[in-house]
Design an enzyme around this catalytic site. Structure first.
Site, PDB file in Angstrom:
ATOM      1  N   TYR A 242       0.850  -1.192   0.000  1.00 38.66           N
ATOM      2  CA  TYR A 242       0.000   0.000   0.000  1.00 38.66           C
ATOM      3  C   TYR A 242       0.893   1.251   0.000  1.00 38.66           C
ATOM      4  O   TYR A 242       1.869   1.327   0.757  1.00 38.66           O
ATOM      5  CB  TYR A 242      -0.903  -0.034   1.238  1.00 38.66           C
ATOM      6  CG  TYR A 242      -1.797   1.161   1.331  1.00 38.66           C
ATOM      7  CD1 TYR A 242      -2.832   1.341   0.418  1.00 38.66           C
ATOM      8  CD2 TYR A 242      -1.608   2.122   2.301  1.00 38.66           C
ATOM      9  CE1 TYR A 242      -3.651   2.452   0.484  1.00 38.66           C
ATOM     10  CE2 TYR A 242      -2.426   3.234   2.382  1.00 38.66           C
ATOM     11  CZ  TYR A 242      -3.442   3.396   1.469  1.00 38.66           C
ATOM     12  OH  TYR A 242      -4.247   4.502   1.540  1.00 38.66           O
TER      13      TYR A 242
ATOM     14  N   ASP B 242      -0.333  -7.601   6.084  1.00 45.70           N
ATOM     15  CA  ASP B 242      -1.493  -6.773   5.763  1.00 45.70           C
ATOM     16  C   ASP B 242      -2.428  -7.632   4.930  1.00 45.70           C
ATOM     17  O   ASP B 242      -2.138  -7.962   3.789  1.00 45.70           O
ATOM     18  CB  ASP B 242      -1.046  -5.515   5.000  1.00 45.70           C
ATOM     19  CG  ASP B 242      -2.208  -4.569   4.683  1.00 45.70           C
ATOM     20  OD1 ASP B 242      -3.361  -5.043   4.581  1.00 45.70           O
ATOM     21  OD2 ASP B 242      -1.954  -3.355   4.513  1.00 45.70           O
TER      22      ASP B 242
ATOM     23  N   LYS C 269     -12.112  -1.051   4.158  1.00 48.42           N
ATOM     24  CA  LYS C 269     -12.331  -1.777   2.899  1.00 48.42           C
ATOM     25  C   LYS C 269     -13.383  -2.875   3.101  1.00 48.42           C
ATOM     26  O   LYS C 269     -14.479  -2.577   3.495  1.00 48.42           O
ATOM     27  CB  LYS C 269     -10.987  -2.305   2.397  1.00 48.42           C
ATOM     28  CG  LYS C 269      -9.836  -1.275   2.476  1.00 48.42           C
ATOM     29  CD  LYS C 269     -10.041  -0.084   1.556  1.00 48.42           C
ATOM     30  CE  LYS C 269      -9.045   1.047   1.773  1.00 48.42           C
ATOM     31  NZ  LYS C 269      -7.643   0.695   1.696  1.00 48.42           N
TER      32      LYS C 269
HETATM   33  C1  LIG Z   1      -6.467   1.196   2.190  1.00 49.84           C
HETATM   34  C2  LIG Z   1      -5.352   0.337   2.610  1.00 49.84           C
HETATM   35  C3  LIG Z   1      -4.570   0.669   3.718  1.00 49.84           C
HETATM   36  C4  LIG Z   1      -4.766   1.952   4.490  1.00 49.84           C
HETATM   37  O1  LIG Z   1      -5.999   1.968   5.155  1.00 49.84           O
HETATM   38  P1  LIG Z   1      -6.777   3.334   5.538  1.00 49.84           P
HETATM   39  O2  LIG Z   1      -7.968   2.807   6.273  1.00 49.84           O
HETATM   40  O3  LIG Z   1      -7.101   4.026   4.252  1.00 49.84           O
HETATM   41  O4  LIG Z   1      -5.863   4.136   6.372  1.00 49.84           O
HETATM   42  C5  LIG Z   1      -3.571  -0.210   4.099  1.00 49.84           C
HETATM   43  N1  LIG Z   1      -3.336  -1.346   3.423  1.00 49.84           N
HETATM   44  C6  LIG Z   1      -4.065  -1.693   2.340  1.00 49.84           C
HETATM   45  C7  LIG Z   1      -3.746  -2.963   1.619  1.00 49.84           C
HETATM   46  C8  LIG Z   1      -5.085  -0.865   1.893  1.00 49.84           C
HETATM   47  O5  LIG Z   1      -5.785  -1.193   0.799  1.00 49.84           O
END
Ligand SMILES: *Cc1c(COP(=O)(O)O)cnc(C)c1O
Length: 404
Positions: A117, A189, A214
């Site tokens: 990210y 992640d 998400k």
């Molecule tokens: C969107 C995203 C983030 C960051 O999350 P936020 O809630 O926007 O701070 C981190 N890792 C991945 C894979 C993402 O898609």
């Protein structure tokens, strides 16, 4: 009315997604979780003011330290991820930066997936070195490259699978094994996978990170994040950067995300079904050069996808013949149902163009070898499509008319 907070095991995932962590209100009998917006709680005289004295059984004192609605979300997430403990944060980035700043000390070596990210990549590049942390960017899709990069002072390895935005995969079990041999921890992640697709802790990871913004929230109306893992690892995080950097999730967002989680099981099934239909249609579209989706036989790491993912999620990328920027303008003008917008994992379908030269210039400083791997997934640029929960036939029709 039962006062047991968890359904009795062995409830299936779909049941736990609805009931785990929640309990009817002991005073009113309310069946839905209470939304407690109070920032402060009436305490006994002599309650401590220091995070140092903060423990798992401390009563609620102040919402930055803990809150009944946030605690219900944390218990639900821990249950679904198979984790001992969970800390919710104000955003995915707040979860990630709190974890990294808590874990990494001056003199430590940190290995980050070469593609991750953009916010994580930029934080590791721009912030961590100033705190005395040595950062290596490694293509974790090739475990041999990790083996070569590990050092005695490697404290943490950080993977993202599938990686945003190119959907490159990392073999979690292989990478966990290698990290543990030098005494490093592995954080994953798992935002794109969700606990429906992949359970990183079962595969040997020590920590899991999610952007709750998400799929887990799932409706594009609440920003949030979480770190999950062992109680021993998370207790210092809660007392340390968790409380002191102050990235507290709003109880309202925690409540919305909890409501989203209740339907995660059926949503992920529908996201996968829709993404597969759209991926197949795009593969046969004359304007489309290449589609990458972990559920397609053409994904470069198809065998790993089948082994490690029990749902292929709703994220796909495609490359087109011709000028990507121009087609991006065309799509943003012509799409009716699909929104031309960043973010992902919502019930609404979202599409966004990511030019490879822009990504390399702004977020990723890759070696020539890493750039070659990036281009093998992304060419000169990709449309990242988050397939929502609309009827797949309508999405295919919308994309086809907009591509022309
Ligand atoms: C969107 C995203 C983030 C960051 O999350 P936020 O809630 O926007 O701070 C981190 N890792 C991945 C894979 C993402 O898609």
């Amino acid at each position: 009315m039962s006062d047991t907070p968890q359904p009795r095991p062995p409830a299936a995932f779909a049941t736990r997604a609805i009931h785990a962590g929640e309990h009817p209100d002991p005073v009113t009998g309310a069946s839905a979780p209470n939304l407690v917006m109070s920032t402060t709680f009436v305490t006994e005289a002599g309650a401590s003011f220091s995070a140092e004295d903060f423990g798992e059984n401390t009563p609620f004192i102040y919402t930055r330290w803990g809150n009944p609605t946030i605690a219900q979300l944390e218990r639900k997430l821990a249950n679904l991820e198979g984790a001992e403990a969970c800390i919710a944060f104000a955003s995915g980035m707040s979860a990630i930066t709190s974890l990294l700043l808590q874990t990494l000390k001056p003199g430590d070596h940190f290995i980050l997936s070469d593609v991750s990210y953009a916010g994580t990549a930029e934080f590791a590049r721009d912030f961590l070195p100033a705190h005395g942390v040595e950062v290596s960017r490694v293509d974790l899709s090739d475990p041999a490259l990790l083996e070569a990069a590990l050092r005695p002072n490697t404290r943490l390895v950080y993977a993202e699978t599938p990686a945003n935005p190119i959907l490159k995969l990392t073999d979690i079990a292989a990478v966990a094994d290698m990290a543990h041999r030098v005494g490093a921890k592995l954080a994953v992640d798992s935002t794109f996978a969700t606990p429906i697709a992949t359970r990183p802790l079962d595969l040997g990871a020590d920590l899991v990170v999610h952007s709750l913004t998400k799929y887990l929230g799932g409706h594009g109306d609440a920003v949030g994040g979480a770190v999950l893992g062992r109680t021993d690892d998370l207790a210092p995080l809660r007392k340390g950067t968790g409380i002191h950097l102050g990235g507290t999730i709003s109880p309202f967002n925690a409540w919305l995300i909890m409501r989203g989680l209740a339907t995660l099981t059926i949503r992920m099934r529908a996201h996968e079904e829709g993404a597969l239909a759209v991926a197949n249609a795009l593969e046969n579209h004359p304007k489309v050069k290449r589609v990458i989706y972990p559920g397609l036989a053409s994904h470069p790491q198809m065998a790993l996808a089948r082994r490690q993912m029990s749902n292929f999620s709703g994220m796909l990328t495609f490359q087109i013949h011709g000028d990507g920027e121009e087609v991006a303008r065309q799509l943003s003008d012509r799409l009716h149902t699909v929104h031309y917008a960043v973010s992902l994992g919502h019930h609404r379908s979202l599409i966004f163009y990511l030019s490879t030269s822009e990504m390399l210039r702004t977020s990723f400083l890759l070696t020539p070898e890493q750039e070659a791997v990036y281009r093998s997934f992304a060419g000169d640029g990709i449309f990242r499509l988050s397939v929502g929960l609309e009827d797949p036939g309508d999405l295919i029709a919308d994309l086809s008319q907009a591509l022309g």
